[in-house]
Enzyme design. Sequence first.
Site, PDB file in Angstrom:
ATOM      1  N   ASP A   1       0.840  -1.191   0.000  1.00  0.00           N
ATOM      2  CA  ASP A   1       0.000   0.000   0.000  1.00  0.00           C
ATOM      3  C   ASP A   1       0.878   1.245   0.000  1.00  0.00           C
ATOM      4  O   ASP A   1       2.032   1.217   0.450  1.00  0.00           O
ATOM      5  CB  ASP A   1      -0.915   0.018   1.226  1.00  0.00           C
ATOM      6  CG  ASP A   1      -1.906  -1.129   1.229  1.00  0.00           C
ATOM      7  OD1 ASP A   1      -2.282  -1.582   0.131  1.00  0.00           O
ATOM      8  OD2 ASP A   1      -2.293  -1.573   2.325  1.00  0.00           O
ATOM      9  N   LYS A   2       0.322   2.343  -0.467  1.00  0.00           N
ATOM     10  CA  LYS A   2       1.065   3.605  -0.569  1.00  0.00           C
ATOM     11  C   LYS A   2       1.805   3.936   0.723  1.00  0.00           C
ATOM     12  O   LYS A   2       2.992   4.289   0.700  1.00  0.00           O
ATOM     13  CB  LYS A   2       0.104   4.736  -0.922  1.00  0.00           C
ATOM     14  CG  LYS A   2       0.716   6.120  -0.882  1.00  0.00           C
ATOM     15  CD  LYS A   2      -0.321   7.201  -1.122  1.00  0.00           C
ATOM     16  CE  LYS A   2       0.282   8.585  -0.956  1.00  0.00           C
ATOM     17  NZ  LYS A   2      -0.724   9.659  -1.132  1.00  0.00           N
TER      18      LYS A   2
END
Length: 327
Positions: free
Chosen positions: A140-141
């Site tokens: 995830d970012k």
Amino acid sequence: MTAEFQVIDLEIPPELAGQRLDSALARLLPQHSRTRIKGWIEEGAVLVGRQRPRPRDLVVAGARVRVQVTADEPQRAVQPEAIELRLAHEDADVLVIDKPAGLVVHPGAGNPNHTLQNALLGLDPSLATLPRAGLIHRLDKDTSGLLVVARTAEAQTALSRQLMARTISRNYLAVCVGVMTGGGTIDAPIGRNRSDRLRMAVRESGRPAVTHYRVIERFRAHSYLSVQLETGRTHQIRLHLSHLKYPIVGDPVYGGRFAQPRGAGPALVDTLRAFKRQALHAAELAFDHPRTGKRMGFVSPVPEDFKQLLGALREDARMAATLERAR
């Protein structure tokens, strides 16, 4: 692999028996889209035994499948960018990237550029011939840590098979809200949230998902965990820990509203409020090298913001213990 195609020989494992051929191959070749695989079947580039099957044909365990994989067109829509990357390892077959928090892995809605994929194409333009520039898995970012990237089609196929066989080892560090009494295993299937497509949910109809965790350190109102993925579903660790009622600190999706720990001093409260991402770090990665077969392991040091969070939690626990002794 020639400039035109690569031949891959596969055997249908027992767990995929009874599935459609295109679905089974999508599981066995996750680096390629199901649409592209269906096209190969319809073009006659797939043999089951000596037969040319249809995409909807059901497969049996042990069936031998030969796939003539045509090379993908260069990914012109994703532009190379000169973004500095921290390399934990580099050779002719693989890259291991230590991703910082805040870097999106793939371009998408709201993030058309400045992603890890753009950076990889800037680092090595030949990755444009591979699906997703050779990325085998994602983070995830706002999760930091280690990712493996294939630099050849052969390496991508070998690593994707390891990912499906669960022989790529991925260990994470997490700080969650609440004091855990001990470690354990979360075995809860995950599917898309029916009311919010940006979220995942624990659902009986979802895909199998298994997460193992152990407690490294306990604080007054938080726990520091080591987490190992057995499967790799979207948001798996974040969702599973939230499902247990121990959401990850700073998680904007599954963490709920900020709650100030009872008795916390201003330093800890300020640190928790300032921590604007989920406290999740992909700290260890291990896999078999796709060419040599040698087992390779990598460790990413704890990021500075994570260290500061742990330091504030330890100081809060120390001060609380000091006050307790003084009573």
